[in-house]
Write a protein that holds these residues in place. Sequence first.
Motif, mmCIF file in Angstrom:
data_model
loop_
_atom_site.group_PDB
_atom_site.id
_atom_site.type_symbol
_atom_site.label_atom_id
_atom_site.label_comp_id
_atom_site.label_asym_id
_atom_site.label_seq_id
_atom_site.Cartn_x
_atom_site.Cartn_y
_atom_site.Cartn_z
ATOM 1 N N MET A 1 0.847 -1.197 0.000
ATOM 2 C CA MET A 1 0.000 0.000 0.000
ATOM 3 C C MET A 1 0.879 1.243 0.000
ATOM 4 O O MET A 1 1.809 1.374 0.782
ATOM 5 N N THR A 2 0.621 2.186 -0.883
ATOM 6 C CA THR A 2 1.387 3.417 -0.979
ATOM 7 C C THR A 2 0.890 4.428 0.049
ATOM 8 O O THR A 2 -0.206 4.317 0.579
ATOM 9 N N GLN A 3 1.721 5.451 0.300
ATOM 10 C CA GLN A 3 1.336 6.504 1.233
ATOM 11 C C GLN A 3 0.112 7.266 0.749
ATOM 12 O O GLN A 3 -0.666 7.789 1.543
ATOM 13 N N ASN A 4 -0.072 7.322 -0.575
ATOM 14 C CA ASN A 4 -1.235 8.017 -1.126
ATOM 15 C C ASN A 4 -2.545 7.318 -0.760
ATOM 16 O O ASN A 4 -3.597 7.945 -0.649
ATOM 17 N N LEU A 6 -2.979 5.613 2.040
ATOM 18 C CA LEU A 6 -3.074 5.497 3.495
ATOM 19 C C LEU A 6 -4.296 6.193 4.104
ATOM 20 O O LEU A 6 -5.004 5.586 4.910
ATOM 21 N N PRO A 7 -4.589 7.445 3.729
ATOM 22 C CA PRO A 7 -5.764 8.112 4.326
ATOM 23 C C PRO A 7 -7.069 7.361 4.066
ATOM 24 O O PRO A 7 -7.929 7.265 4.947
ATOM 25 N N GLY A 8 -7.203 6.832 2.853
ATOM 26 C CA GLY A 8 -8.413 6.080 2.523
ATOM 27 C C GLY A 8 -8.534 4.805 3.334
ATOM 28 O O GLY A 8 -9.629 4.453 3.809
ATOM 29 N N MET A 9 -7.410 4.116 3.525
ATOM 30 C CA MET A 9 -7.409 2.886 4.323
ATOM 31 C C MET A 9 -7.710 3.187 5.788
ATOM 32 O O MET A 9 -8.458 2.458 6.447
ATOM 33 N N GLU A 10 -7.154 4.284 6.292
ATOM 34 C CA GLU A 10 -7.424 4.682 7.675
ATOM 35 C C GLU A 10 -8.909 4.998 7.867
ATOM 36 O O GLU A 10 -9.525 4.589 8.851
ATOM 37 N N ALA A 11 -9.486 5.724 6.899
ATOM 38 C CA ALA A 11 -10.907 6.084 6.969
ATOM 39 C C ALA A 11 -11.784 4.841 6.942
ATOM 40 O O ALA A 11 -12.788 4.754 7.664
#
Length: 247
Positions: A1-4, A6-11
């Motif tokens: 998983m890329t850093q880009n 990450l926010p979507g996965m966290e959400a």
Amino acid sequence: MTQNNLPGMEASAVSVLTRAVELDHSSRLQESLICYQEGIQLLMDVLKAIKDDSKKAHYREKIKGYMERAEQIKNHVQREKEEGKYHEQIKIAENATGYSYDILFRPYINETLTEVWVEDPYIRHIHQLYNFLRFSEMLLKAPCKVRTIHLLTSQDEGESSAQQNCALAEIKQSLQVHEVTLDLQYSSTIHDREIRFNNGWIIKIGRGLDYFKKPQGRFSIGYCDYNLRQCHETTVDVFHTKHTRKN
């Protein structure tokens, strides 16, 4: 998983775990357990991609807490199942969505399920016959090996009787292609609605399988996807017993 990503996965993880806590507080334990497990896995994926040490420590603590609660629920449910005391009630509100057969029954389906009993007096009209077909399709896609479905329903009268017989005969033939036997029986006195799995789960729905509202049109949202279809108000009672009766 890329850093880009990450926010979507966290959400996604936060959303699933928030739902798990809501279900937990509503005593819908079996459903909450599934959400806890999915959310924990999402958080673990997030943890692998995070670089910040303080954030890593925060998520490790969160994961530990959720895992402990999931284990408590798992042990509680297992204990009540063994004692024959398990009872869960789900109240579906008027016009609620998100209650497709897959969502409603998935928590109670596992690899040990091979036989299902459906007792429902209203598998007669076209939309009710489609309901039973969709229920059967759900079982075929589920993580189990169902080999027999027993259906006990009432027989329609007059000209509609032929329509019911033809539809159920077609469903029976189609299930045979998938190596599933449909055992069909009629009763003129059946009233109660009950679905039993031979893995011990018993699900009683006030309206039987017919708890969905008619869509506004054939091209309305919810016409194809039952998860988007509005529901009638009804109550679902779920029990577990060591043995389900087979007649």
